[in-house]
Design a protein around this motif. Structure first.
Motif: not given
Lengths: 313, 302
Positions: B18, B21-22, B25, B30-36, B40, B57
């Motif tokens: 874990f 990997g985090i 990333s 690659w790690w994002a916990t909020e919207s980029r 789409r 959104r």
């Protein structure tokens, strides 16, 4: 020997509690952040953003549209990849070692075990249990399908995991609160009821038991057939009749192994390869059997007839 | 080959996987916990490959909208009466709903969907707005001045126009569907707080500046059939029937339909406030999109 067993059990419990604490702090931090308060050194992501199951339900949209379901972010995909890698290696160890909801169910189960003693985790008749265990595949299919069709995080409406860590926020649906309450109460009677019957992620990860590299193996040559492994298994798997445990319900908790429940060393292990074949009555090479006929002594001690390996009632 | 994994090793493996990997990333981005905040793309048709306004959104700031769709923040701020704000670029789409919460006399809502509609019209991509979506007259003027409106689109949005004044928070007029003229129409204003039925105070005004929009008030809530307009390449459209839940509807009124408290709470996802609470006010106070809650509650009507 008992000390070693305790150490093994404590290592898992410590890991579980560490992840539980981490999720509690992240969830708290996420809610506190709206008041401008931050717990140092702890992230403040939304739980949706760090849930590996979010990655699973987003896959369809990600493949077809290149975007993720609302509230799910790239971190979920990363975690999904980590959990899948772990599952290929050692099965659903995520369920047995990481999942905070599973941990809370287990903690509740400790209370239930004290109350009901030997009848704990044996309330559901096997005939029902056998079919109820398929429910979680239905849940998995429903969640993946409806999420793909609506592009909404539909599972959050019924998710006891989200409810557990957000019940104080007012953002949790009544349905999810109800399922959480049922899960916690049910844990007093049945070990890990949500995991067994309803968890869609557990259903998916359970499939990895069919292909995992390291499996739970039983050495029939040294097994004294005391069924301690069966009694220890929280998921009610009959380990004592399997050489390789490939049951989709296994969560790699290691409770059945020679580290914890099995009284004979190197008899039930998480391993790759095969046990070295040994005559049934020969002492094993393990430390506990190094002095004389260790297995024989164990069998005698556990009330097992060596000749036919039947448990003496 | 034979190998064991014991508890200490498995515990270390899990934690290591874990953590490693985090970290990996994060290094790889690659790690994002909020919207980029990347909208789409449209996958089919003549607009394939373009960002889809429908994917805007509530969490999108005006800066995010500019980044995705190329509509300048300045234009967006002008359209939604946000020019006086200190940092309009950071205002989020969902903030618009709160900003225009004073629209008590109207059945039309200005919020995230209004921004989607505006952007769609600005960039010329088809978008079907919700039946209850309103568009500030300021937005209409921006579109008109920028030459973004085709005649059909203009006709389509007229029933959706809401006159705002003095920076946008105060709403003074509500458009209806009486097919008014596009240029220099009479405008009728309804003072904030005026009951939505039973005689809105009407007062003709000059109609504002530039391209005036038609606005009329029928004295009751806006009605509509289906209003749609094509621009050849597709157009903004709005369809609808008479809205049931309006800006001043209370939970008590919803209960009066025969809907149970449990059903309402299921929609709200939390306990229902006192019955006399105005739904829209409650949504605003809870940080929820009124439009979403309203649509879900409306479906409960037997």
């Amino acid at each position: 020997m008992k000390g070693k067993k305790n150490v093994a059990a404590r290592i898992r419990l410590s890991t579980q509690l560490a992840f539980l604490l981490l999720i509690v702090l992240i969830s708290l931090n996420h809610n506190l952040s709206s008041y401008g308060i931050q717990i140092p050194l702890v992230g403040s992501a939304s739980l949706h953003a760090i849930c590996p199951f979010g990655g699973v339900v987003s896959v369809y949209q990600f493949v077809t549209l290149g975007s993720l379901v609302q509230k799910v972010h790239e971190a979920s995909l990363v975690l999904m990849g980590i959990v899948f890698f772990l599952a290929i290696l050692a099965g659903p160890a995520f369920c047995g070692w990481v999942c905070p909801l599973g941990t809370v169910e287990e903690l509740m189960g400790k209370v239930g075990r004290r109350i009901f003693k030997k009848t704990y985790n044996a309330f559901v008749p096997p005939v029902w249990d056998k079919y109820l265990r398929y429910l979680r595949y239905g849940v998995l299919a429903w969640v993946v399908y409806t999420t793909a069709m609506t592009m909404q995080l539909v599972f959050v409406e019924v998710d006891p995991y989200y409810a557990l860590f957000n019940f104080w926020t007012g953002e949790v649906s009544l349905t999810a609160m109800g399922i959480l309450a049922a899960t916690l109460i049910g844990s007093l009677f049945i070990e890990r009821p949500f995991c067994k019957y309803l968890c869609p992620y557990g259903a998916l990860l359970g499939l990895f038991n069919k292909v995992r590299v390291f499996t739970i193996q039983r050495n029939p040559a040294t097994c004294i057939n005391c069924k301690a492994c069966d009694r220890a298994c929280p998921m009610n798997i009959t380990v004592s009749t399997a050489d390789h445990v490939r049951d989709t319900q296994c969560i790699t908790c290691l409770k059945c192994t020679s580290e914890v429940a099995c009284p004979v060393s190197e008899t039930v292990e998480l391993m790759v390869g095969r046990f070295t074949a040994q005559p049934a009555d020969a002492p094993s090479a393990g430390p506990d059997q190094s002095q004389g006929s260790g297995v024989e002594k164990m069998r005698a001690k556990s009330g097992v007839q060596t000749a036919n390996r039947e448990v003496v009632k | 080959m034979k190998g064991y994994i014991k508890s200490p090793l498995l515990g270390a493996l899990i934690v290591g996987l874990f953590a490693g990997g985090i970290i990996l990333s994060q290094v790889l981005g690659w790690w994002a916990t909020e919207s980029r905040k990347v909208a789409r793309k449209i996958t089919t048709g003549q607009f394939a490959g373009k960002a889809d306004p429908a994917d805007i959104r509530g969490s999108y700031s005006l800066a995010d909208v500019e980044k995705n769709f190329g509509v300048p923040v300045k234009e967006l701020a002008k359209a939604f009466g946000l020019e006086q704000e200190k940092a309009p670029a950071s205002i989020r789409a969902k903030d618009l709903e709160g900003k225009f919460a004073g629209l008590s006399a109207s059945t039309l809502e200005i919020g995230t969907d209004s921004l989607r509609l505006f952007v769609a019209l600005y960039v010329g991509i088809p978008y079907k707005a919700k039946e209850s979506t309103g568009l500030p007259d300021t937005a209409y003027r921006v579109l008109k001045e920028a030459g973004k409106l085709k005649p059909e689109e203009e006709q389509a949005i007229l029933p959706m126009l809401v006159r705002v004044s003095g920076g946008g928070a105060a709403v003074t007029a509500l458009a209806n569907t009486s097919a008014p003229a596009v240029t220099t129409p009479p405008a009728v204003s309804v003072a904030p707080g005026t009951p939505s039925s039973g005689g809105a105070s009407t007062s003709s005004t000059a109609g504002g500046t530039g391209s005036n929009i038609a606005a009329g008030v029928s004295g009751s809530d806006s009605k509509s059939g289906t209003v749609a307009s094509g621009s050849g390449s597709g157009a903004a459209s709005v369809s609808g029937t008479e809205p049931l839940i309006k800006g001043k509807t209370t939970f008590k009124e919803v209960l009066a339909w025969g809907v149970t408290k449990a059903q309402i709470e299921k929609v709200l996802g939390r306990p229902m406030p006192p019955e006399g609470t105005v739904i829209k006010d409650w949504c605003t106070s809870q940080g929820l999109e009124f439009g979403t809650i309203r649509d879900a509650l409306q479906k409960l009507k037997p």
